[in-house]
Motif scaffolding. Structure first.
Motif, PDB file in Angstrom:
ATOM      1  N   SER A 111      14.106  36.251  31.243  1.00 27.68           N
ATOM      2  CA  SER A 111      14.001  37.367  32.219  1.00 27.68           C
ATOM      3  C   SER A 111      15.324  37.376  32.990  1.00 27.68           C
ATOM      4  O   SER A 111      15.539  38.538  33.880  1.00 27.68           O
ATOM      5  CB  SER A 111      12.724  36.963  33.179  1.00 27.68           C
ATOM      6  OG  SER A 111      12.912  35.471  33.684  1.00 27.68           O
ATOM      7  N   THR A 112      16.098  36.363  33.190  1.00 27.45           N
ATOM      8  CA  THR A 112      17.380  36.384  33.965  1.00 27.45           C
ATOM      9  C   THR A 112      18.368  37.052  33.003  1.00 27.45           C
ATOM     10  O   THR A 112      19.607  37.054  33.542  1.00 27.45           O
ATOM     11  CB  THR A 112      17.783  35.125  34.342  1.00 27.45           C
ATOM     12  OG1 THR A 112      18.114  34.061  33.429  1.00 27.45           O
ATOM     13  CG2 THR A 112      16.588  34.421  35.235  1.00 27.45           C
ATOM     14  N   GLY A 113      18.150  37.132  31.664  1.00 24.22           N
ATOM     15  CA  GLY A 113      19.258  37.839  30.853  1.00 24.22           C
ATOM     16  C   GLY A 113      20.144  36.788  30.397  1.00 24.22           C
ATOM     17  O   GLY A 113      20.881  37.238  29.684  1.00 24.22           O
ATOM     18  N   ARG A 114      19.702  35.556  30.219  1.00 23.71           N
ATOM     19  CA  ARG A 114      20.175  34.433  29.380  1.00 23.71           C
ATOM     20  C   ARG A 114      19.819  34.621  27.964  1.00 23.71           C
ATOM     21  O   ARG A 114      18.740  34.414  27.906  1.00 23.71           O
ATOM     22  CB  ARG A 114      20.065  33.138  30.170  1.00 23.71           C
ATOM     23  CG  ARG A 114      20.929  32.215  29.582  1.00 23.71           C
ATOM     24  CD  ARG A 114      20.606  30.963  30.424  1.00 23.71           C
ATOM     25  NE  ARG A 114      21.528  29.731  30.175  1.00 23.71           N
ATOM     26  CZ  ARG A 114      21.400  28.593  30.379  1.00 23.71           C
ATOM     27  NH1 ARG A 114      20.479  28.106  31.192  1.00 23.71           N
ATOM     28  NH2 ARG A 114      22.214  27.626  29.816  1.00 23.71           N
ATOM     29  N   ARG A 115      20.690  34.365  26.983  1.00 27.48           N
ATOM     30  CA  ARG A 115      20.444  34.256  25.681  1.00 27.48           C
ATOM     31  C   ARG A 115      20.038  32.999  25.295  1.00 27.48           C
ATOM     32  O   ARG A 115      20.731  32.020  25.841  1.00 27.48           O
ATOM     33  CB  ARG A 115      21.360  34.818  24.773  1.00 27.48           C
ATOM     34  CG  ARG A 115      21.853  36.352  24.985  1.00 27.48           C
ATOM     35  CD  ARG A 115      21.151  37.257  24.176  1.00 27.48           C
ATOM     36  NE  ARG A 115      21.294  37.114  22.812  1.00 27.48           N
ATOM     37  CZ  ARG A 115      20.714  37.501  21.807  1.00 27.48           C
ATOM     38  NH1 ARG A 115      19.517  38.363  22.426  1.00 27.48           N
ATOM     39  NH2 ARG A 115      20.856  37.311  20.720  1.00 27.48           N
ATOM     40  N   PHE A 116      19.060  32.828  24.350  1.00 29.05           N
ATOM     41  CA  PHE A 116      18.696  31.543  24.110  1.00 29.05           C
ATOM     42  C   PHE A 116      18.087  31.474  22.677  1.00 29.05           C
ATOM     43  O   PHE A 116      17.656  32.687  22.117  1.00 29.05           O
ATOM     44  CB  PHE A 116      17.843  30.688  24.926  1.00 29.05           C
ATOM     45  CG  PHE A 116      16.218  31.113  25.183  1.00 29.05           C
ATOM     46  CD1 PHE A 116      15.512  30.796  24.307  1.00 29.05           C
ATOM     47  CD2 PHE A 116      16.171  32.320  26.097  1.00 29.05           C
ATOM     48  CE1 PHE A 116      14.004  31.214  24.493  1.00 29.05           C
ATOM     49  CE2 PHE A 116      14.934  32.683  26.250  1.00 29.05           C
ATOM     50  CZ  PHE A 116      13.597  32.355  25.551  1.00 29.05           C
ATOM     51  N   VAL A 117      17.801  30.307  21.992  1.00 35.41           N
ATOM     52  CA  VAL A 117      17.110  30.334  20.526  1.00 35.41           C
ATOM     53  C   VAL A 117      15.918  29.314  20.758  1.00 35.41           C
ATOM     54  O   VAL A 117      16.070  28.307  21.109  1.00 35.41           O
ATOM     55  CB  VAL A 117      18.152  29.800  19.547  1.00 35.41           C
ATOM     56  CG1 VAL A 117      17.345  29.846  17.997  1.00 35.41           C
ATOM     57  CG2 VAL A 117      19.312  30.678  19.258  1.00 35.41           C
ATOM     58  N   LEU A 131       1.730  22.798  16.979  1.00 38.72           N
ATOM     59  CA  LEU A 131       3.057  23.438  16.938  1.00 38.72           C
ATOM     60  C   LEU A 131       3.993  23.172  17.946  1.00 38.72           C
ATOM     61  O   LEU A 131       3.343  22.785  19.127  1.00 38.72           O
ATOM     62  CB  LEU A 131       2.678  24.913  17.240  1.00 38.72           C
ATOM     63  CG  LEU A 131       3.764  25.887  17.190  1.00 38.72           C
ATOM     64  CD1 LEU A 131       4.539  26.023  15.925  1.00 38.72           C
ATOM     65  CD2 LEU A 131       3.331  27.424  17.652  1.00 38.72           C
ATOM     66  N   ARG A 132       5.241  22.797  17.436  1.00 43.68           N
ATOM     67  CA  ARG A 132       5.982  22.333  18.665  1.00 43.68           C
ATOM     68  C   ARG A 132       7.081  23.337  18.931  1.00 43.68           C
ATOM     69  O   ARG A 132       7.765  23.953  17.859  1.00 43.68           O
ATOM     70  CB  ARG A 132       6.705  20.956  18.239  1.00 43.68           C
ATOM     71  CG  ARG A 132       5.643  19.777  17.956  1.00 43.68           C
ATOM     72  CD  ARG A 132       6.459  18.686  17.499  1.00 43.68           C
ATOM     73  NE  ARG A 132       5.326  17.663  17.070  1.00 43.68           N
ATOM     74  CZ  ARG A 132       5.479  16.414  16.900  1.00 43.68           C
ATOM     75  NH1 ARG A 132       6.762  15.948  16.896  1.00 43.68           N
ATOM     76  NH2 ARG A 132       4.247  15.649  16.752  1.00 43.68           N
ATOM     77  N   LEU A 133       7.431  23.492  20.252  1.00 43.49           N
ATOM     78  CA  LEU A 133       8.504  24.504  20.517  1.00 43.49           C
ATOM     79  C   LEU A 133       9.473  23.982  21.357  1.00 43.49           C
ATOM     80  O   LEU A 133       9.530  23.304  22.170  1.00 43.49           O
ATOM     81  CB  LEU A 133       7.867  25.637  21.385  1.00 43.49           C
ATOM     82  CG  LEU A 133       7.110  26.551  20.635  1.00 43.49           C
ATOM     83  CD1 LEU A 133       5.682  26.021  20.341  1.00 43.49           C
ATOM     84  CD2 LEU A 133       6.975  27.925  21.589  1.00 43.49           C
ATOM     85  N   TYR A 134      10.783  24.459  21.025  1.00 46.49           N
ATOM     86  CA  TYR A 134      12.153  23.795  21.572  1.00 46.49           C
ATOM     87  C   TYR A 134      13.112  25.139  21.802  1.00 46.49           C
ATOM     88  O   TYR A 134      13.099  25.968  21.094  1.00 46.49           O
ATOM     89  CB  TYR A 134      12.949  22.754  20.719  1.00 46.49           C
ATOM     90  CG  TYR A 134      11.922  21.677  20.427  1.00 46.49           C
ATOM     91  CD1 TYR A 134      12.095  20.666  21.399  1.00 46.49           C
ATOM     92  CD2 TYR A 134      11.274  21.615  19.309  1.00 46.49           C
ATOM     93  CE1 TYR A 134      11.234  19.393  21.009  1.00 46.49           C
ATOM     94  CE2 TYR A 134      10.532  20.313  18.853  1.00 46.49           C
ATOM     95  CZ  TYR A 134      10.732  19.547  19.911  1.00 46.49           C
ATOM     96  OH  TYR A 134       9.684  18.292  19.356  1.00 46.49           O
ATOM     97  N   ASP A 135      13.378  25.132  23.200  1.00 48.65           N
ATOM     98  CA  ASP A 135      14.305  26.195  23.723  1.00 48.65           C
ATOM     99  C   ASP A 135      15.808  25.737  23.479  1.00 48.65           C
ATOM    100  O   ASP A 135      15.772  24.659  24.161  1.00 48.65           O
ATOM    101  CB  ASP A 135      14.031  26.731  24.768  1.00 48.65           C
ATOM    102  CG  ASP A 135      12.700  27.546  24.717  1.00 48.65           C
ATOM    103  OD1 ASP A 135      12.355  27.816  23.552  1.00 48.65           O
ATOM    104  OD2 ASP A 135      12.168  28.016  25.666  1.00 48.65           O
TER     105      ASP A 135
END
Length: 139
Positions: A111-117, A131-135
């Motif tokens: 929401s702040t415009g920062r890109r991530f995977v 299910l495991r999620l990692y940013d």
């Protein structure tokens, strides 16, 4: 899909990379079926899934060894369909059950415009699988 460069890049097992410049109407070039491929010497990793993460970059999941690589593509100035590339970063997954068969990922914008995977893992743990999620953010 690299929308900024108007290219389609496809990766094959044994690190073969194909790259196509789309025609102005958005269609594939006629020579796509006979494209050369670029292979990285000394890198036996087989990529299963790649996602575009920025101009001339992709994150690719592979096995043998299990890891995620950030790939940088060269400029394609020759017009050749073979796209030379290099591995900009390697992230080993280790000897766990979080193998590439149980993983996918996508490039997102916060929401702040920062890109991530965002990585999604579903280990083969039987009936108790969660299910495991990692940013992952760029430092």
């Amino acid at each position: 899909v690299d929308t900024e460069s108007r290219r389609i890049r496809m990766i094959d097992y044994h690190t073969g990379m194909y790259s196509f410049q789309l025609k102005p109407d958005g269609s594939f070039p006629a020579e796509a079926h006979a494209a050369e491929k670029f292979v990285l010497p000394g890198e036996p990793i087989e990529y299963q899934d790649c996602k575009y993460v920025g101009k001339r970059y992709a994150a690719c999941a592979g096995h043998s060894p299990h890891r995620v690589d950030v790939i940088h593509f060269d400029a394609d100035v020759s017009g050749n369909t073979a796209t030379p590339y290099s591995i900009a970063a390697r992230y080993p997954l280790g000897a766990t059950n979080l193998g590439r068969e149980a993983m996918t990922f996508e490039a997102l914008t916060s929401s702040t415009g920062r890109r991530f995977v965002r990585f999604y893992f579903k280990p083969d743990d039987g009936m108790n699988t969660k299910l495991r999620l990692y940013d992952a953010y760029q430092p």
